[in-house]
Design a protein around this motif. Structure first.
Motif, PDB file in Angstrom:
ATOM      1  N   PHE A 326      -1.598  12.749   6.230  1.00 14.31           N
ATOM      2  CA  PHE A 326      -2.063  11.371   6.255  1.00 14.31           C
ATOM      3  C   PHE A 326      -1.662  10.730   7.585  1.00 14.31           C
ATOM      4  O   PHE A 326      -0.543  10.942   8.083  1.00 14.31           O
ATOM      5  N   ALA A 334       1.395   8.880   9.328  1.00 20.40           N
ATOM      6  CA  ALA A 334       1.785   7.948   8.262  1.00 20.40           C
ATOM      7  C   ALA A 334       2.998   8.563   7.568  1.00 20.40           C
ATOM      8  O   ALA A 334       2.864   9.337   6.614  1.00 20.40           O
ATOM      9  N   SER A 398      -3.358  11.017  -3.031  1.00 18.50           N
ATOM     10  CA  SER A 398      -3.432   9.644  -2.537  1.00 18.50           C
ATOM     11  C   SER A 398      -2.075   9.222  -2.001  1.00 18.50           C
ATOM     12  O   SER A 398      -1.034   9.593  -2.536  1.00 18.50           O
ATOM     13  N   GLN A 400      -0.170   5.579  -0.407  1.00 20.55           N
ATOM     14  CA  GLN A 400      -0.385   4.146  -0.223  1.00 20.55           C
ATOM     15  C   GLN A 400       0.860   3.490   0.351  1.00 20.55           C
ATOM     16  O   GLN A 400       1.962   4.049   0.300  1.00 20.55           O
ATOM     17  N   MET A 409      -2.674  -0.569   2.059  1.00 17.24           N
ATOM     18  CA  MET A 409      -3.389   0.518   2.729  1.00 17.24           C
ATOM     19  C   MET A 409      -3.370   1.729   1.804  1.00 17.24           C
ATOM     20  O   MET A 409      -2.344   2.058   1.198  1.00 17.24           O
ATOM     21  N   LEU A 410      -4.523   2.400   1.689  1.00 19.15           N
ATOM     22  CA  LEU A 410      -4.653   3.536   0.785  1.00 19.15           C
ATOM     23  C   LEU A 410      -5.335   4.686   1.510  1.00 19.15           C
ATOM     24  O   LEU A 410      -6.349   4.502   2.186  1.00 19.15           O
ATOM     25  N   GLY A 411      -4.776   5.870   1.370  1.00 21.15           N
ATOM     26  CA  GLY A 411      -5.387   7.079   1.904  1.00 21.15           C
ATOM     27  C   GLY A 411      -5.685   8.063   0.799  1.00 21.15           C
ATOM     28  O   GLY A 411      -4.953   8.137  -0.200  1.00 21.15           O
ATOM     29  N   THR A 412      -6.776   8.830   0.956  1.00 22.16           N
ATOM     30  CA  THR A 412      -7.192   9.781  -0.070  1.00 22.16           C
ATOM     31  C   THR A 412      -7.616  11.090   0.578  1.00 22.16           C
ATOM     32  O   THR A 412      -8.227  11.082   1.646  1.00 22.16           O
ATOM     33  N   LYS A 442      -7.145   9.397   6.791  1.00 26.00           N
ATOM     34  CA  LYS A 442      -6.660   8.107   7.277  1.00 26.00           C
ATOM     35  C   LYS A 442      -6.355   7.148   6.132  1.00 26.00           C
ATOM     36  O   LYS A 442      -7.047   7.151   5.108  1.00 26.00           O
ATOM     37  N   LEU A 443      -5.324   6.314   6.341  1.00 30.27           N
ATOM     38  CA  LEU A 443      -5.092   5.186   5.451  1.00 30.27           C
ATOM     39  C   LEU A 443      -6.055   4.069   5.829  1.00 30.27           C
ATOM     40  O   LEU A 443      -6.230   3.770   7.021  1.00 30.27           O
ATOM     41  N   ARG A 444      -6.677   3.466   4.833  1.00 35.60           N
ATOM     42  CA  ARG A 444      -7.675   2.428   5.094  1.00 35.60           C
ATOM     43  C   ARG A 444      -7.324   1.179   4.286  1.00 35.60           C
ATOM     44  O   ARG A 444      -6.737   1.266   3.200  1.00 35.60           O
ATOM     45  N   VAL A 511       2.870   1.062   8.487  1.00 36.10           N
ATOM     46  CA  VAL A 511       2.704   1.040   7.035  1.00 36.10           C
ATOM     47  C   VAL A 511       3.965   1.612   6.397  1.00 36.10           C
ATOM     48  O   VAL A 511       4.412   2.715   6.724  1.00 36.10           O
TER      49      VAL A 511
END
Length: 733
Positions: A326, A334, A398, A400, A409-412, A442-444, A511
């Motif tokens: 991530f 991240a 995931s 976050q 911010m959340l990444g998957t 990416k975290l979005r 983050v």
């Protein structure tokens, strides 16, 4: 309008070919040019009509790969003998010679006539006449001295009134062209009119109208989407559905008076004005000479003969682990964020809301990487899904956190693993999935519009998306290139930066873990649909035949799209290994053939419900994911996909020599091991484009069978590696 250009010469009053042309030998290999104005500035593309006599009944118009810049607002037409006429945007007439066959330019300057050649349309007979249709409907006829040189004087010899029935038909036609004394007009079908091509015989010696015999219908029923027509010479006509999204397919007709279809798909992916280097007499090529376009330097060394790959299967890297990386929006790691891995049921048929079981948790390392081992004992529901999926376990990881401003911010990432007891095919698919999706996730930002359920777009709305428009293109323009990072399911325009929130760019914000975290409460299928997905392709140039097999079971990785805010992004892929009940593919297609094969897979749009901050904050997210092989009611078990023949032929000369091999006459070669190439635009589901790849094995193959040409060999080469290694796919020459 200047009546005399480049110095006047005496010209005959009757249309007749010069003595040299009358004795011209019948020709095959007729250059055919397309003015593609969709490119920036415009470009002239060269195709080769190898067998014009039969309309390439068993072949195709071959893209030579040769191009030359030609302004978008220029017009062009051919004059035979390799001469190309160009009318500049200012109205000047210039001639060029195509010297590309000997290594020169496709547009080698010959003569600048100047003048004011601003006409509605202009075309040549292929010998000593040029027709020019004015915007007021009047037809002007010019004689050309020394047409084979491209520099002879051009003199107006006749003016035909707009009221002449033939001229009126030319004005109303979608396209007009000539072969010698015959002028053809094409009218596309509208409503109950089927569309037709008419022939008009031209005679300058006739009293009254120079078209004394009236029209004869030579082709009927051309359809409502055909806008272009041309002929390489007498007895053959081509038509093209001319649309700016490259969906047009060329069709050939042959005969004398009433023509019949010779090849219903003799070319694909062509767009623009088309003219052929008109010949007075047509022939078929020698069956024992491989066609080449441009100079070919002799090979300094003979490539090895292609042999069946006996190499061992590559060992999958850590097939029993889920892993990934991530990063922030700017690509920096991240670090120190919690990661949750939960099962994904690609084979699930339920429409009830479910909460998939968690398979493990961890924290990202300082470089953003993470690893979660596959549990030794899988939950019963996960074990059942894995069995139905050929042994592979799909999961969603995931991560976050929150920024200093409090933005979530959340990444998957969608990942796969397989237990040591899984079949070798499943373990190989896990390795292929890791290879296909090695980019970090990416975290979005979670934006305000995600805090309410959205109304889903209609089919008419998704038809306007970039993905839907690309689906209609008849050639593969993306190949294995990555998709746009952000897609819309309703518009084709590039999407805005999702990291701009309330005017602030958040992609580089630090983050950190979020108090209370975020948990997915459940997910529910809200829409299902079957979409045909490209899984394999075959190639057969010249004398060869192509076959592809996709038998017995699925063996593919298909990307998963997630919607964050207004944007759809690709986040990993699911491995699909479920059983199939049919055998599908195509066999012995060719020569000059290259197409993808697509199979029907059911895709689901799924709504996810998330809670953060101990349940005080709720947001919704959507994903699109492939599942089972499923034939729609009354649908095809498989379909032909996009044309990929432009990768064959002379592209061989640019291939790495280590990737080359040859197939002996009458023998065959096939790939039945290792990972195929990844199709960047394999399928469109719910207005979003997804990529896919296939694992070759005994039931998923690409095969080529060489012809029995005398003293001939068939050359092939691997795209990514030598043919006995991991080529991904092989091409043909």
């Amino acid at each position: 309008m200047a009546a005399l250009l480049a110095g006047g010469v005496a010209v005959p009053t009757a249309l007749s070919a010069p003595a040299a042309q009358a004795a011209e030998a019948c020709r095959s290999g007729i250059p055919t040019y397309v003015h593609d104005v969709s490119e920036s500035g415009g470009v002239l593309r060269k195709y080769m009509d190898l067998d014009p006599l039969t309309g390439n009944a068993t072949g195709a118009l071959v893209d030579t790969g040769q191009t030359a810049p030609l302004e978008a607002y220029s017009a062009f037409f051919t004059g035979g003998h390799g001469i190309i006429y160009v009318i500049t945007p200012e109205g000047a007439l210039k001639t060029y010679k195509d010297n590309s066959a000997t290594g020169g330019s496709m547009l080698t300057p010959v003569h600048d006539y100047g003048g004011n050649w601003t006409y509605n349309r202009t075309w040549s007979t292929g010998d000593n006449r040029i027709f020019a249709l004015r915007y007021d409907g009047v037809l002007e006829v010019y004689a050309v001295a020394s047409p084979s040189s491209g520099s002879g004087a051009i003199t107006k010899v006749k003016t035909v009134a707009a009221t002449d029935p033939a001229v009126a038909a030319m004005t109303q036609a979608q396209d007009v062209w000539s072969v010698g004394t015959t002028v053809y007009t094409l009218r596309r079908g509208v409503a109950d009119r089927l569309g037709e091509v008419k022939a008009w015989r031209y005679s300058e010696s006739a009293s009254g109208s120079p078209f004394p015999d009236g029209p004869s219908i030579v082709v009927t029923g051309i359809g409502t989407k055909v806008w272009r027509g041309w002929s390489p010479g007498p007895g053959t006509i081509y038509t093209l559905g001319d649309t700016p999204d490259y969906t047009g397919v060329a069709r050939s007709y042959t005969g004398t008076d009433g023509m019949s279809t010779a090849n219903a798909e003799v070319g694909a992916g062509m767009y623009g004005d088309v003219h052929a280097d008109i010949a007075a007499c047509l022939a078929s090529p020698s069956p024992d000479i491989k066609p080449t376009f441009g100079p070919v330097s002799p090979e300094s060394e003979v490539p090895p003969q292609a042999v069946t790959d006996e190499s061992a299967d590559p060992a999958p890297q850590n097939p029993t682990e889920f892993s990934g990386k991530f990063v922030l929006g700017d690509g920096s790691p991240a670090a120190g964020l919690p990661v949750t891995v939960e099962a994904v049921f690609a084979t699930n048929d339920s429409d009830e809301e479910v909460k998939p079981p968690t398979l493990g948790t961890t924290v990202t390392a300082s470089d953003g990487t993470w690893t979660v081992p596959l549990p030794e004992k899988l939950p019963e529901s996960v074990q059942k899904a894995a069995v139905e999926n050929g042994g592979a376990v799909n999961a969603m990881a995931s991560a976050q956190g929150k920024t200093s401003s409090g933005l979530t911010m959340l990444g998957t990432d969608t990942v796969t693993a397989a237990p040591t007891t899984a079949p070798a095919t499943a373990r190989a698919l896990v390795a292929a999935a890791a290879e296909d999706t090695d980019e970090p996730s990416k975290l979005r930002p979670i934006t305000a519009d995600m805090r309410q359920e959205e109304e889903q777009p209609t089919a008419a709305q998704t038809a306007l998306s970039w993905a839907s428009k690309d689906e209609r293109i008849s050639v593969d323009t993306l190949g294995d290139q990555p998709l746009p990072e952000y897609q819309s399911d309703t518009v084709a325009d590039p999407q805005s930066n999702p990291y701009i929130v309330d005017g602030v760019d958040t992609k580089s914000m630090v983050v950190r873990p979020k108090d209370g975290g975020c948990d997915k409460d459940g997910e529910k299928v809200i829409e299902r649909g079957t979409a045909y997905t490209a899984v394999v392709e075959g190639h057969a140039y010249w004398d060869a035949k192509a076959s592809v097999d996709y038998d017995s079971k699925l063996s593919s990785n298909v990307e998963v799209a997630y919607k964050t805010g207004k944007n759809w992004t690709i986040e990993g892929s699911v491995t699909l290994g479920s059983s199939m009940s049919v055998t599908t593919g195509y066999a012995n297609k060719g020569p000059f053939y290259g197409k993808q094969w697509k199979v029907p897979i059911e895709y689901r749009k799924i709504k996810e419900t998330w809670h953060c901050d101990y349940g005080r904050d709720t947001f919704y997210r959507y994903k699109i994911m492939g599942g089972k092989y499923k034939i729609p009611s009354g649908g095809a078990v498989g379909k032909y996909g996009k044309d990929v023949s432009n990768k064959d032929g002379m592209a061989y000369l640019d291939s790495p020599k280590s990737h080359r091999a040859w197939v002996a006459a009458g023998s065959y070669f096939q790939i039945s091991k290792n990972h195929s190439i990844k199709y960047g635009a394999a399928v469109t589901a719910f207005g979003v484009k997804l990529g896919a790849s296939t694992q070759f094995d005994k039931e998923h193959k690409q095969r080529i069978t060489a012809g029995n040409r005398k003293n001939a060999r068939h050359d092939i080469w691997g795209k990514n590696d030598r043919l006995s290694g991991r080529p991904g796919v092989f091409y043909s020459y």
